[in-house]
Write a protein that holds these residues in place. Structure first.
Motif, PDB file in Angstrom:
ATOM      1  N   TRP A 140       0.823  -1.205   0.000  1.00  0.00           N
ATOM      2  CA  TRP A 140       0.000   0.000   0.000  1.00  0.00           C
ATOM      3  C   TRP A 140       0.862   1.262   0.000  1.00  0.00           C
ATOM      4  CZ3 TRP A 140       0.866   2.711   4.516  1.00  0.00           C
ATOM      5  CH2 TRP A 140       1.388   1.983   5.592  1.00  0.00           C
ATOM      6  N   LEU A 141       2.196   1.110   0.129  1.00  0.00           N
ATOM      7  CA  LEU A 141       3.110   2.242   0.061  1.00  0.00           C
ATOM      8  C   LEU A 141       3.771   2.286  -1.313  1.00  0.00           C
ATOM      9  CD1 LEU A 141       4.989   2.117   3.497  1.00  0.00           C
ATOM     10  CD2 LEU A 141       3.301   3.786   2.754  1.00  0.00           C
ATOM     11  N   PRO A 142       4.080   3.485  -1.816  1.00  0.00           N
ATOM     12  CA  PRO A 142       4.797   3.546  -3.100  1.00  0.00           C
ATOM     13  C   PRO A 142       6.241   3.078  -2.906  1.00  0.00           C
ATOM     14  CG  PRO A 142       4.579   5.731  -2.143  1.00  0.00           C
ATOM     15  CD  PRO A 142       3.798   4.796  -1.270  1.00  0.00           C
ATOM     16  N   GLU A 143       6.849   2.648  -3.996  1.00  0.00           N
ATOM     17  CA  GLU A 143       8.257   2.264  -3.942  1.00  0.00           C
ATOM     18  C   GLU A 143       9.070   3.500  -3.552  1.00  0.00           C
ATOM     19  OE1 GLU A 143      10.183  -0.532  -4.366  1.00  0.00           O
ATOM     20  OE2 GLU A 143       8.264  -1.569  -4.191  1.00  0.00           O
ATOM     21  N   PRO A 144       9.994   3.343  -2.612  1.00  0.00           N
ATOM     22  CA  PRO A 144      10.796   4.503  -2.212  1.00  0.00           C
ATOM     23  C   PRO A 144      11.789   4.870  -3.308  1.00  0.00           C
ATOM     24  CG  PRO A 144      11.598   2.534  -1.140  1.00  0.00           C
ATOM     25  CD  PRO A 144      10.347   2.145  -1.878  1.00  0.00           C
ATOM     26  N   GLN A 145      12.067   6.154  -3.387  1.00  0.00           N
ATOM     27  CA  GLN A 145      13.085   6.615  -4.323  1.00  0.00           C
ATOM     28  C   GLN A 145      14.404   6.678  -3.575  1.00  0.00           C
ATOM     29  OE1 GLN A 145      11.840  10.335  -5.990  1.00  0.00           O
ATOM     30  NE2 GLN A 145      10.453   9.345  -7.431  1.00  0.00           N
ATOM     31  N   ILE A 146      15.390   6.061  -4.140  1.00  0.00           N
ATOM     32  CA  ILE A 146      16.707   6.065  -3.520  1.00  0.00           C
ATOM     33  C   ILE A 146      17.588   7.007  -4.332  1.00  0.00           C
ATOM     34  CG2 ILE A 146      18.720   4.684  -2.899  1.00  0.00           C
ATOM     35  CD1 ILE A 146      16.765   2.279  -2.704  1.00  0.00           C
ATOM     36  N   VAL A 147      18.102   8.011  -3.667  1.00  0.00           N
ATOM     37  CA  VAL A 147      18.920   9.019  -4.327  1.00  0.00           C
ATOM     38  C   VAL A 147      20.348   8.886  -3.822  1.00  0.00           C
ATOM     39  CG1 VAL A 147      19.241  11.490  -4.703  1.00  0.00           C
ATOM     40  CG2 VAL A 147      16.927  10.550  -4.486  1.00  0.00           C
ATOM     41  N   ASP A 148      21.276   8.779  -4.760  1.00  0.00           N
ATOM     42  CA  ASP A 148      22.694   8.741  -4.412  1.00  0.00           C
ATOM     43  C   ASP A 148      23.157  10.191  -4.292  1.00  0.00           C
ATOM     44  OD1 ASP A 148      25.455   8.548  -4.282  1.00  0.00           O
ATOM     45  OD2 ASP A 148      25.567   6.932  -5.768  1.00  0.00           O
ATOM     46  N   PRO A 149      23.671  10.584  -3.126  1.00  0.00           N
ATOM     47  CA  PRO A 149      24.073  11.983  -2.948  1.00  0.00           C
ATOM     48  C   PRO A 149      25.235  12.384  -3.855  1.00  0.00           C
ATOM     49  CG  PRO A 149      24.743  10.674  -1.058  1.00  0.00           C
ATOM     50  CD  PRO A 149      23.923   9.796  -1.946  1.00  0.00           C
ATOM     51  N   HIS A 150      25.931  11.410  -4.438  1.00  0.00           N
ATOM     52  CA  HIS A 150      27.087  11.711  -5.296  1.00  0.00           C
ATOM     53  C   HIS A 150      26.702  11.784  -6.763  1.00  0.00           C
ATOM     54  CE1 HIS A 150      29.526  11.194  -1.746  1.00  0.00           C
ATOM     55  NE2 HIS A 150      29.017   9.983  -1.575  1.00  0.00           N
ATOM     56  N   ARG A 151      25.463  11.447  -7.072  1.00  0.00           N
ATOM     57  CA  ARG A 151      25.007  11.528  -8.447  1.00  0.00           C
ATOM     58  C   ARG A 151      23.721  12.341  -8.473  1.00  0.00           C
ATOM     59  NH1 ARG A 151      25.502   5.304 -10.403  1.00  0.00           N
ATOM     60  NH2 ARG A 151      23.384   5.308  -9.619  1.00  0.00           N
TER      61      ARG A 151
END
Length: 156
Positions: A140-151
């Motif tokens: 019931w939750l959306p897929e989390p977005q994973i952000v690389d702080p170096h990109r």
């Protein structure tokens, strides 16, 4: 032709009318429109069983049911949901209300069929832990977005 006002339900705990009234109170306290009557009936049964063994509790329940049935100006069974809630709010400080509420919390929600209705899979020890039991099945939750702080792009 004049109509006769409805009379309150009889308040001996052994009567089917009292059992039905207590079930109506249970549904008003813990409303789950999708639940069938059976879980509420079982929960009410636990309250009535306790009253069989305790004269003081039995008297308290009988008086409480009489009160519930007259406080709203009409029998509780004839009231709509908003009026039933108003009745419960008027009596929420009473020993009757507290006893019924406390017993219903466990009497209603400690039933396996209710767990199934609510999507609860059971306690951790009963199923050998949560790993491999769908602990992460939060569909019931959306897929989390994973952000690389170096990109500057989103990894996932």
């Amino acid at each position: 032709m004049a109509t006769t006002p409805s009379t309150p339900v009889a308040t001996t705990l052994t009567s089917p009318a009292s059992r039905e009234l207590l079930k109506d109170v249970a549904r008003a306290m813990f409303p789950h429109p999708s639940f069938p009557d059976a879980p509420y009936e079982r929960a009410v049964g636990t309250i009535l069983e306790a009253a069989e063994a305790d004269v003081r509790l039995r008297a308290q329940l009988e008086q409480g049911l009489r009160d519930v049935d007259v406080v709203g100006g009409s029998p509780f069974a004839e009231l709509d949901d908003a009026a039933r809630l108003a009745v419960l709010r008027r009596i929420e400080g009473t020993a009757f209300f507290e006893h019924v509420r406390t017993r219903l919390v466990t009497g209603l929600y400690d039933q396996k069929p209710v767990w199934d209705l609510l999507g609860y899979e059971g306690s951790c020890p009963d199923g050998n832990g949560y790993l491999g039991r769908g602990f992460d099945d939060l569909d019931w939750l959306p897929e989390p977005q994973i952000v690389d702080p170096h990109r500057d792009e989103i990894v996932r």
